[in-house]
Design a protein around this motif. Structure first.
Motif, PDB file in Angstrom:
ATOM      1  N   ASN A  36     -22.162 -35.664 -65.576  1.00 20.95           N
ATOM      2  CA  ASN A  36     -21.017 -35.023 -65.287  1.00 20.95           C
ATOM      3  C   ASN A  36     -20.590 -35.264 -63.864  1.00 20.95           C
ATOM      4  O   ASN A  36     -21.347 -35.094 -62.999  1.00 20.95           O
ATOM      5  CB  ASN A  36     -20.762 -33.422 -65.419  1.00 20.95           C
ATOM      6  N   VAL A  37     -19.236 -35.424 -63.695  1.00 27.98           N
ATOM      7  CA  VAL A  37     -18.702 -35.372 -62.189  1.00 27.98           C
ATOM      8  C   VAL A  37     -17.523 -34.519 -62.107  1.00 27.98           C
ATOM      9  O   VAL A  37     -16.622 -34.657 -62.894  1.00 27.98           O
ATOM     10  CB  VAL A  37     -18.492 -36.963 -62.144  1.00 27.98           C
ATOM     11  N   SER A  38     -17.632 -33.820 -60.806  1.00 28.93           N
ATOM     12  CA  SER A  38     -16.668 -32.759 -60.916  1.00 28.93           C
ATOM     13  C   SER A  38     -15.657 -33.549 -59.718  1.00 28.93           C
ATOM     14  O   SER A  38     -15.804 -34.292 -58.928  1.00 28.93           O
ATOM     15  CB  SER A  38     -17.103 -31.620 -60.114  1.00 28.93           C
ATOM     16  N   LYS A  39     -14.463 -32.495 -59.558  1.00 29.23           N
ATOM     17  CA  LYS A  39     -13.503 -33.136 -58.371  1.00 29.23           C
ATOM     18  C   LYS A  39     -13.839 -32.998 -57.273  1.00 29.23           C
ATOM     19  O   LYS A  39     -13.783 -33.928 -56.385  1.00 29.23           O
ATOM     20  CB  LYS A  39     -12.329 -31.927 -58.589  1.00 29.23           C
ATOM     21  N   GLU A  40     -14.923 -32.236 -56.784  1.00 34.63           N
ATOM     22  CA  GLU A  40     -15.649 -32.180 -55.388  1.00 34.63           C
ATOM     23  C   GLU A  40     -16.576 -33.320 -55.385  1.00 34.63           C
ATOM     24  O   GLU A  40     -16.703 -33.905 -54.094  1.00 34.63           O
ATOM     25  CB  GLU A  40     -16.456 -30.591 -55.572  1.00 34.63           C
ATOM     26  N   ASP A  41     -17.152 -33.753 -56.222  1.00 37.30           N
ATOM     27  CA  ASP A  41     -18.065 -34.893 -56.106  1.00 37.30           C
ATOM     28  C   ASP A  41     -17.259 -36.073 -55.874  1.00 37.30           C
ATOM     29  O   ASP A  41     -17.568 -36.818 -54.975  1.00 37.30           O
ATOM     30  CB  ASP A  41     -18.607 -35.167 -57.542  1.00 37.30           C
ATOM     31  N   ILE A  42     -16.098 -36.296 -56.390  1.00 40.28           N
ATOM     32  CA  ILE A  42     -15.227 -37.317 -56.497  1.00 40.28           C
ATOM     33  C   ILE A  42     -14.771 -37.554 -55.027  1.00 40.28           C
ATOM     34  O   ILE A  42     -14.455 -38.337 -54.434  1.00 40.28           O
ATOM     35  CB  ILE A  42     -14.093 -37.653 -57.283  1.00 40.28           C
ATOM     36  N   ALA A  43     -14.093 -36.289 -54.558  1.00 41.48           N
ATOM     37  CA  ALA A  43     -13.569 -36.134 -53.218  1.00 41.48           C
ATOM     38  C   ALA A  43     -14.049 -36.591 -51.938  1.00 41.48           C
ATOM     39  O   ALA A  43     -13.516 -37.032 -51.184  1.00 41.48           O
ATOM     40  CB  ALA A  43     -12.878 -34.631 -53.036  1.00 41.48           C
ATOM     41  N   LYS A  44     -15.437 -36.624 -52.185  1.00 46.41           N
ATOM     42  CA  LYS A  44     -16.508 -36.963 -51.122  1.00 46.41           C
ATOM     43  C   LYS A  44     -16.199 -38.561 -50.800  1.00 46.41           C
ATOM     44  O   LYS A  44     -16.507 -38.918 -49.466  1.00 46.41           O
ATOM     45  CB  LYS A  44     -17.745 -36.496 -51.227  1.00 46.41           C
ATOM     46  N   ARG A  45     -15.892 -39.436 -51.726  1.00 43.89           N
ATOM     47  CA  ARG A  45     -15.816 -40.610 -51.319  1.00 43.89           C
ATOM     48  C   ARG A  45     -14.310 -41.320 -51.677  1.00 43.89           C
ATOM     49  O   ARG A  45     -14.291 -42.614 -51.767  1.00 43.89           O
ATOM     50  CB  ARG A  45     -16.866 -41.327 -52.058  1.00 43.89           C
ATOM     51  N   ASN A  46     -13.563 -40.385 -51.983  1.00 44.27           N
ATOM     52  CA  ASN A  46     -12.230 -40.881 -52.713  1.00 44.27           C
ATOM     53  C   ASN A  46     -11.103 -41.381 -51.385  1.00 44.27           C
ATOM     54  O   ASN A  46     -10.417 -40.432 -51.012  1.00 44.27           O
ATOM     55  CB  ASN A  46     -11.692 -39.695 -53.245  1.00 44.27           C
TER      56      ASN A  46
END
Length: 747
Positions: A66-76
């Motif tokens: 599972n990947v959360s919004k917070e996980d994606i934001a770190k490298r988006n």
């Protein structure tokens, strides 16, 4: 077992492989994030119900991350979804332009992107004909993702084409109770920049929300002229109360991407690794030139309506409607093309016969895609039952236009030199249940019947009649069991069958090509104690007539696949989260596998040769990743992200010329959040400022993550058969050291 033991022993030979195993031994990664245990006493969020039919819960006997919004934001910072998932287990990603913007791809367990099912809010996103997923059409969709689940293997029943190695289901932004605004800007190497504006009204009158996003991503690309200009939008209107959620969502974008799918040969790779053959021609003076508009220009708009209704604590339903409109073209300069290629008649110019010409052509796609999804869910303390169905209809036109020619023959503007149409219907019904047998044992069952019809009319871009009339009916059963040994340990076993139809390119290359079938066995152990997590999963994927990448491309860059008879993938996936201290965490994962065609027949020097057992193309035996995360304070984090991919073949013949070398790449990521308490003069309108930095490939590794390989026969009087076989290969080099930095203002 002896063969398997030898394979695993061979995996440990090289220094780089030892290094990757050492990294894993430092502490055992589960990808970006772990699914938090759900409190069964809490009412399920209606937003989450929207994707419940295609997702699995934490303890289901399905291998997933599972990947959360917070996980994606770190490298988006502008890179596409596949690149943002690069450090999940068993994942290998690639990009044509070399730097993560533009055309990107993802392979899971060595399986091609065409075999990865993608849904957005439960709606199929894979192209109905090619079965591929073109993230480039949805630039910056990562900024509108609430959460994402990657299932490895067959996974659970889903909508659209079946998963043959993985499924990715995306949930877009949830309804926000509070109003907010966001301005995000980033820039970096290769003139890459991203500009995003987001907003939400929050819940007005406790029931209504309007939210939206506008984005523009541009990059020149690492490869010469491999530029991308991606414009996208997302708009959501929602009504919500205690038991009802209605969402109207419109999203899409336009991409203009200079082509880089030709790749380069081995000699060019060694001497000029950023060279791009696309658009090359020779002018009247004999000088090499490049056509400046050798681009894809494609737009795609998605219209979705979702209605989630909860009737009581036991019953709920979902209804999803979708219309997708896609249109666009690939523009190309062609030098000295034959008139016959376009159905032109010969000309006489100044007394000379003319039957070739320089020209500019456009190959068009114009398609409509309709989807209806409906599910009903019943759950109580012991059972969670979902049943439903999905129907989709695709209507796609394929046609070509010559928009300029040095010698135009008898053609008029808007004349089509080829014209075809395709119709595809996809109907599936399913029922699946999780049943809690007792405090320790839970059972999972999943049955799906899928009917697919595919018809084509007209001709192809090669002016060849192309008529397909196929119908397939597939039965896809799945079953599993989960055993909770204690509060810290659980074990699971599952079996799943999947069937999948060929795509358009498969039929173009071989009208008698067969659908593929997969029997997938998964055996796993999940351990969690405090903040320490360890997961181990063994899989055996047994294929019949698997459609594997042959390594060759067609004339517009689509990979050509072929049935491989019987083949298998057998592997072990390990992942963990290890808290070394309260500030330092190690997050490694590793996949060891063997991937084989049981028997490979090829034409070699004019004779049919049985090569016996060979490696499946694009299937490395070792893939490993690790994240070393240091967080000295709540709002500051740095991470070293490492990725190792073992050597792999681009074809299925174990030809050494088709081998891609292993590579080991490291990225450095930093995030810092300055809250409004730290900037008192701005606290009346600004909640926080987020600073993000990403340095990719910090050790300047010159590596290749993708390519193609093929063979051709030629007359050879010195050969006993009079024919010899030659080979060709192409490589897609990835960027050396590069960086991206970004600033996000949150209101």
């Amino acid at each position: 077992m002896t063969e398997t033991k030898n394979v695993f022993n061979n995996l440990l030979k090289t220094n780089r492989q030892r290094l990757s195993l050492f990294i894993f031994a430092l502490g055992l990664y589960s990808g970006f994030g772990q699914e938090k245990p759900q409190d069964s006493t809490k009412t399920e969020k209606l937003d989450e119900v929207l994707v419940k039919a295609v997702r699995v819960k934490e303890k289901a006997p399905i291998t997933h991350s599972n990947v959360s919004k917070e996980d994606i934001a770190k490298r988006n910072l502008g890179q596409d979804i596949p690149v943002l998932l690069n450090f999940l287990p068993s994942v290998v990603t690639t990009t044509d332009a070399g730097a993560g913007v533009g055309y990107t791809g993802i392979r899971v367990r060595g399986v091609s992107p065409q075999s990865t099912n993608v849904t957005i809010n439960g709606i199929p996103y894979n192209d109905a004909e090619s079965l591929g997923t073109f993230w480039v059409n949805l630039g910056d969709i990562a900024s509108s993702v609430e959460s994402l689940q990657l299932q490895r293997g067959v996974g659970t029943s889903t909508n659209g084409s079946g998963a043959f190695g993985a499924s990715i289901n995306v949930l877009t932004d949830a309804v926000s109770k509070e109003a907010y605004g966001e301005i995000s800007n980033s820039l970096g190497s290769f003139n890459t920049r991203k500009h995003t504006v987001k907003f939400s009204t929050g819940l007005m009158n406790d029931h209504f929300e309007i939210a939206g996003r506008l984005s523009n991503i541009k990059s020149d690309g690492y490869i010469d002229r491999a530029s991308a200009d991606l414009k996208s939008y997302f708009l959501q209107g929602a009504f919500v109360d205690d038991n009802t959620l209605i969402k109207a969502i419109v999203f899409g974008g336009n991409e203009v991407t200079y082509q880089a799918w030709y790749g380069i040969d081995a000699e060019t790779l060694a001497n000029d690794r950023t060279f791009n053959f696309a658009g090359i021609y020779t002018d009247d003076d004999g000088n090499t030139q490049f056509y400046d508009n050798e681009v894809d220009n494609y737009s795609q708009d998605h219209y979705q309506l979702h209605w989630n209704q909860r009737y009581n604590n036991n019953w709920s339903t979902t209804l999803g409607l979708n219309y997708t409109y896609g249109r666009g073209y690939f523009e190309q300069f062609r030098e000295d093309d034959d008139f016959a290629t376009y159905g032109f008649e010969e000309l006489t110019v100044n007394g000379e016969t003319v039957n070739t010409t320089d020209l500019i052509r456009r190959r068009w796609l114009d398609n409509d895609f309709y989807v209806v999804n409906a599910t009903a869910n019943y759950k109580d303390a012991n059972i969670d039952l979902i049943f439903g169905g999905s129907f989709s209809h695709y209507d796609g036109d394929h046609f070509g236009e010559v928009i300029w020619a040095e010698f135009a023959s008898q053609t008029d503007i808007r004349d089509r030199y080829y014209d075809g149409n395709s119709l595809k219907n996809d109907l599936s019904v399913f029922s699946k249940a999780n049943y809690k047998l007792n405090d320790k044992v839970s059972l999972y069952g999943d049955l799906q019947v899928r009917n697919v019809t595919y018809k084509t009319f007209g001709n192809t871009s090669d002016l060849v009649d192309f008529e397909v009339d196929k119908a397939f009916t597939f039965f896809n059963p799945k079953a599993g069991v989960t055993y909770d040994l204690n509060t810290n340990n659980s074990f699971y076993f599952s079996y799943a069958r999947a069937n999948r139809e060929p795509n358009r390119t498969d039929f173009e290359s071989n009208n008698n090509i067969e659908p593929e079938q997969l029997n997938d066995f998964e055996l796993g152990w999940r351990h969690k104690k405090g903040n320490f997590t360890f997961n181990a999963n063994a899989y055996y994927m047994l294929y019949n007539q698997q459609l594997v990448l042959s390594g060759r491309l067609d004339d517009v860059g689509n990979p050509i696949r072929t049935n491989s008879g019987e083949s298998y993938r057998f592997g072990l996936e390990l992942e963990a989260i290890v808290p070394v201290t309260t500030q330092l965490t190690l997050q490694p994962n590793m996949t060891l596998s063997t991937n084989k065609n049981k028997e490979t027949l090829v034409s070699l020097n004019g004779e049919l040769v049985n090569l016996g057992k060979t490696d499946i193309s694009f299937s490395p035996e070792l893939v490993a990743a690790t994240a070393i995360v240091y967080q000295p304070m709540k709002n500051f984090q740095v991470a070293l992200l490492s990725k190792y991919v073992g050597e792999q073949y681009m074809g299925n013949t174990d030809n050494p010329d088709s081998k891609l070398d292993s590579f080991f790449v490291n990225d450095f990521n930093v995030t810092y959040t300055m809250t409004f308490q730290d900037i008192k003069e701005s606290k009346l309108f600004l909640d926080s400022i987020v600073f993000t930095g990403l340095v990719n490939n910090i050790f300047n590794e010159k590596y290749v993550s993708n390519g193609y390989f093929g063979s051709f026969d030629f007359d050879d009087p010195n050969s006993p058969t009079g024919i010899s076989t030659g080979y060709f290969s192409g490589f897609y080099p990835q960027a050396t050291t590069n960086f991206l930095v970004g600033v996000t203002l949150n209101f």
